[in-house]
Design a protein around this motif. Structure first.
Motif, mmCIF file in Angstrom:
data_model
loop_
_atom_site.group_PDB
_atom_site.id
_atom_site.type_symbol
_atom_site.label_atom_id
_atom_site.label_comp_id
_atom_site.label_asym_id
_atom_site.label_seq_id
_atom_site.Cartn_x
_atom_site.Cartn_y
_atom_site.Cartn_z
ATOM 1 N N ARG A 181 19.688 20.188 7.845
ATOM 2 C CA ARG A 181 19.299 20.489 6.465
ATOM 3 C C ARG A 181 18.559 19.312 5.837
ATOM 4 O O ARG A 181 17.568 19.488 5.128
ATOM 5 C CB ARG A 181 20.549 20.825 5.641
ATOM 6 N N GLN A 182 19.047 18.107 6.111
ATOM 7 C CA GLN A 182 18.405 16.922 5.537
ATOM 8 C C GLN A 182 16.974 16.761 6.044
ATOM 9 O O GLN A 182 16.075 16.395 5.288
ATOM 10 C CB GLN A 182 19.219 15.677 5.869
ATOM 11 N N ASP A 183 16.761 17.058 7.333
ATOM 12 C CA ASP A 183 15.403 16.970 7.863
ATOM 13 C C ASP A 183 14.453 17.881 7.094
ATOM 14 O O ASP A 183 13.330 17.494 6.753
ATOM 15 C CB ASP A 183 15.380 17.357 9.350
ATOM 16 N N ALA A 184 14.917 19.102 6.837
ATOM 17 C CA ALA A 184 14.077 20.039 6.084
ATOM 18 C C ALA A 184 13.844 19.543 4.663
ATOM 19 O O ALA A 184 12.725 19.602 4.136
ATOM 20 C CB ALA A 184 14.729 21.418 6.065
ATOM 21 N N GLU A 185 14.889 19.025 4.033
ATOM 22 C CA GLU A 185 14.757 18.548 2.652
ATOM 23 C C GLU A 185 13.823 17.361 2.565
ATOM 24 O O GLU A 185 13.011 17.258 1.646
ATOM 25 C CB GLU A 185 16.134 18.170 2.100
ATOM 26 N N HIS A 186 13.904 16.449 3.531
ATOM 27 C CA HIS A 186 13.038 15.277 3.493
ATOM 28 C C HIS A 186 11.595 15.637 3.778
ATOM 29 O O HIS A 186 10.679 14.909 3.389
ATOM 30 C CB HIS A 186 13.516 14.229 4.498
ATOM 31 N N THR A 187 11.381 16.751 4.479
ATOM 32 C CA THR A 187 10.009 17.187 4.725
ATOM 33 C C THR A 187 9.377 17.730 3.451
ATOM 34 O O THR A 187 8.230 17.394 3.120
ATOM 35 C CB THR A 187 9.980 18.275 5.818
ATOM 36 N N VAL A 188 10.098 18.560 2.722
ATOM 37 C CA VAL A 188 9.524 19.183 1.527
ATOM 38 C C VAL A 188 9.681 18.304 0.287
ATOM 39 O O VAL A 188 8.917 18.425 -0.667
ATOM 40 C CB VAL A 188 10.160 20.567 1.262
ATOM 41 N N ARG A 189 10.680 17.401 0.285
ATOM 42 C CA ARG A 189 10.893 16.528 -0.864
ATOM 43 C C ARG A 189 11.347 15.165 -0.358
ATOM 44 O O ARG A 189 12.535 14.893 -0.237
ATOM 45 C CB ARG A 189 11.945 17.122 -1.801
ATOM 46 N N PRO A 190 10.372 14.286 -0.039
ATOM 47 C CA PRO A 190 10.741 12.973 0.493
ATOM 48 C C PRO A 190 11.650 12.232 -0.484
ATOM 49 O O PRO A 190 11.520 12.380 -1.698
ATOM 50 C CB PRO A 190 9.392 12.255 0.637
ATOM 51 N N PRO A 191 12.573 11.436 0.041
ATOM 52 C CA PRO A 191 13.484 10.708 -0.849
ATOM 53 C C PRO A 191 12.756 9.626 -1.624
ATOM 54 O O PRO A 191 11.800 9.020 -1.139
ATOM 55 C CB PRO A 191 14.493 10.084 0.121
ATOM 56 N N ALA A 192 13.180 9.393 -2.842
ATOM 57 C CA ALA A 192 12.612 8.308 -3.647
ATOM 58 C C ALA A 192 13.162 6.974 -3.140
ATOM 59 O O ALA A 192 14.302 6.877 -2.715
ATOM 60 C CB ALA A 192 12.973 8.502 -5.117
ATOM 61 N N LEU A 193 12.303 5.958 -3.158
ATOM 62 C CA LEU A 193 12.771 4.632 -2.791
ATOM 63 C C LEU A 193 13.710 4.099 -3.869
ATOM 64 O O LEU A 193 13.544 4.406 -5.052
ATOM 65 C CB LEU A 193 11.581 3.678 -2.651
ATOM 66 N N GLU A 194 14.666 3.308 -3.455
ATOM 67 C CA GLU A 194 15.527 2.669 -4.444
ATOM 68 C C GLU A 194 14.677 1.745 -5.306
ATOM 69 O O GLU A 194 13.803 1.028 -4.796
ATOM 70 C CB GLU A 194 16.619 1.852 -3.747
#
Length: 498
Positions: A181-194
């Motif tokens: 699930r995380q792979d899919a989420e990071h593809t469509v919504r990359p995580p923000a940098l700290e």
């Protein structure tokens, strides 16, 4: 790919439901989020940087050690490996996170366990070494199965095999699905940098901007290259648009500093290529002040110096003029350092064309624009335009067109403004003074002064760019003075630099 705090929070939530020990939680965070063990243990506890730093102070006070007062920035530097953790802090860190040194990433466990026993913290052994091939422990290593889709399918099937209806998911199965699930989420919504990550990079780049003024170029080149490589690794992640633009901004600044440093080392071709990279990054970012600054740096440190290495003076000066015109257009009505700098560099380009009126007019425009800058834009940083740097540019331009009286005034006003740690620009100004002596007819003193200016520097400070300016003094000698003893001594001295 490093993930944000939200990813670590999800792993903590999963750990609480499954009843994992902290060591397992930290190992999962290392494997999934690709962070250092030291950072993973903090995230496993769920503490932000500031809280962890405060708790570390409390631990040190409790056991009678001095408090490090690291704050967010200091602790983050340790977590990122920017600075080595001092030995005396290892025990307080282990007490803080309730763990042992090798699980925090300091050394390894070489005590030797029972045959076939798996380490409690397999991820610290490195990618692909967490367990036997084919075990669900391999699912902790994202890198391995991302590169091999068939391998990933096999591992997913293994993790999900044998589930009984109504019995719920095993921790391994839940984790495997969460990674998917995380792979899919990071593809469509990359995580923000700290935010602290970008703050740290701003401090690093700003420090290089000051170091360019004071550090020997050869030692600075290694530091710049290492940080540029690390910044590019950050840029290659899937980043959100705002973070990506921020990284482009920092990349443009670092690439330009690389160009200036290579020029100072006598490598104009390599410098030009780095300025092209800086320009591309600045254009991707889109900030007009940044684009203007890069174009101006490209003109003064990329284009014009090539004349001293054999490039056609007229064509090269015209190229520099086009770059400064673009910079002026971009920064017009913006109170930034790049605008007066672009006019000052225009004067330098016109001096190579022998355009005395053009030099004087560009200098006047630079003065007017400089007077409108606030103090922040005139700091002694490579990203600003301090008064002494402006006067240094004026000195070179006025000297080149033979306006020596005006050049002397700029030189005398500039030199007291430099700090004792700065050597490069003050030396260039003293070489301008030597050239002024030659142009005013004092050939003997001009030649001797040129030699003296170089020899007064420590050997590691005699950058190739200084020798190129010294050769410019020799080229300014009138024909009737070419065979004087002072001129001959200067030529022999310059030949020794080769």
């Amino acid at each position: 790919m490093a993930h944000g705090r939200a990813c670590a929070a999800r792993i903590r939530e999963l750990a609480q439901r499954a009843g994992w020990p902290l060591v397992r939680t930290a190992a999962e965070i290392v494997a999934c989020c690709q962070v250092t063990p030291l950072r993973a243990w903090r995230l496993a506890h769920g503490w932000p940087l500031e809280e962890a730093a405060d708790r570390l102070d409390e631990v040190c006070a409790r056991i009678g050690l001095r408090q490090p007062h690291l704050g967010k920035a200091g602790l983050s530097c340790y977590e990122l490996g920017k600075h080595p953790v001092p030995m005396w802090l290892l025990d307080p860190l282990c007490r803080l996170y309730q763990t042992r040194p090798d699980w925090l990433g300091f050394g390894g466990d070489y005590s030797g366990g029972e045959p076939g026993e798996r380490p409690l913290f397999p991820v610290l052994a490195g990618p692909g070494k967490g367990g036997e091939k084919g075990s669900t422990g391999d699912l902790l290593n994202r890198t391995d199965h991302q590169e091999d889709p068939m391998r990933r399918r096999e591992l997913l099937r293994t993790a999900l095999a044998g589930l009984a209806l109504g019995s719920g998911l095993t921790p391994q199965a839940a984790h495997a699905l969460e990674l998917l699930r995380q792979d899919a989420e990071h593809t469509v919504r990359p995580p923000a940098l700290e935010p602290t990550t970008l703050d740290e990079w701003e401090h690093i780049v700003e420090a290089h901007g000051y170091a360019l003024k004071t550090a020997p170029p050869l030692s600075l080149l290694g530091e710049l290259a290492a940080d540029f490589a690390e910044l590019q690794a950050l840029a290659q992640r899937g980043l959100r648009l705002h973070d990506r633009k921020h990284v482009y901004y920092l990349s443009a600044q670092l690439a330009a500093l690389m160009g200036v440093t290579l020029l100072n080392l006598g490598e104009p071709r390599d410098a030009w290529r780095w300025f092209n990279t800086a320009q591309a990054a600045a254009e991707e970012n889109g900030d007009r002040a940044l684009r203007g600054w890069v174009l101006t740096r490209k003109a003064i440190s990329g284009a014009l110096p090539r004349i001293r290495y054999g490039a056609d003076p007229v064509q090269t000066a015209r190229l520099a003029l086009r770059l400064t015109e673009q910079a002026q257009a971009l920064t017009r009505n913006i109170p930034c350092a790049a605008h007066p700098m672009a006019h000052a560099v225009e004067a330098s380009a016109r001096s190579w064309l022998g355009d005395r009126p053009g030099v004087s007019a560009a200098i006047n425009r630079a003065r007017d624009a400089f007077a409108r800058l606030d103090a922040e834009e005139t700091r002694a940083s490579s990203f600003c335009f301090p008064e002494q740097q402006m006067r240094s540019y004026f000195s070179g331009s006025l000297t080149r067109v033979g306006l020596t009286r005006e050049a002397y005034r700029e030189q005398q006003a500039a030199l007291p403004l430099y700090s004792p740690n700065e050597t490069l620009e003050p030396t260039l100004i003293r070489l301008h003074q030597a050239e002024c002596l030659v142009r005013d007819g004092d050939v003997t003193e001009g030649c001797r002064s040129t030699v003296r200016v170089i020899l007064d520097l420590p050997e590691e400070r005699r950058a190739p760019i200084l020798w190129s300016y010294a050769r410019e003094v020799a080229r300014s000698l009138p024909k009737e003075a070419q065979h004087t003893p002072a001129a001959r001594d200067l030529r022999e001295f310059l030949a020794s630099s080769n």
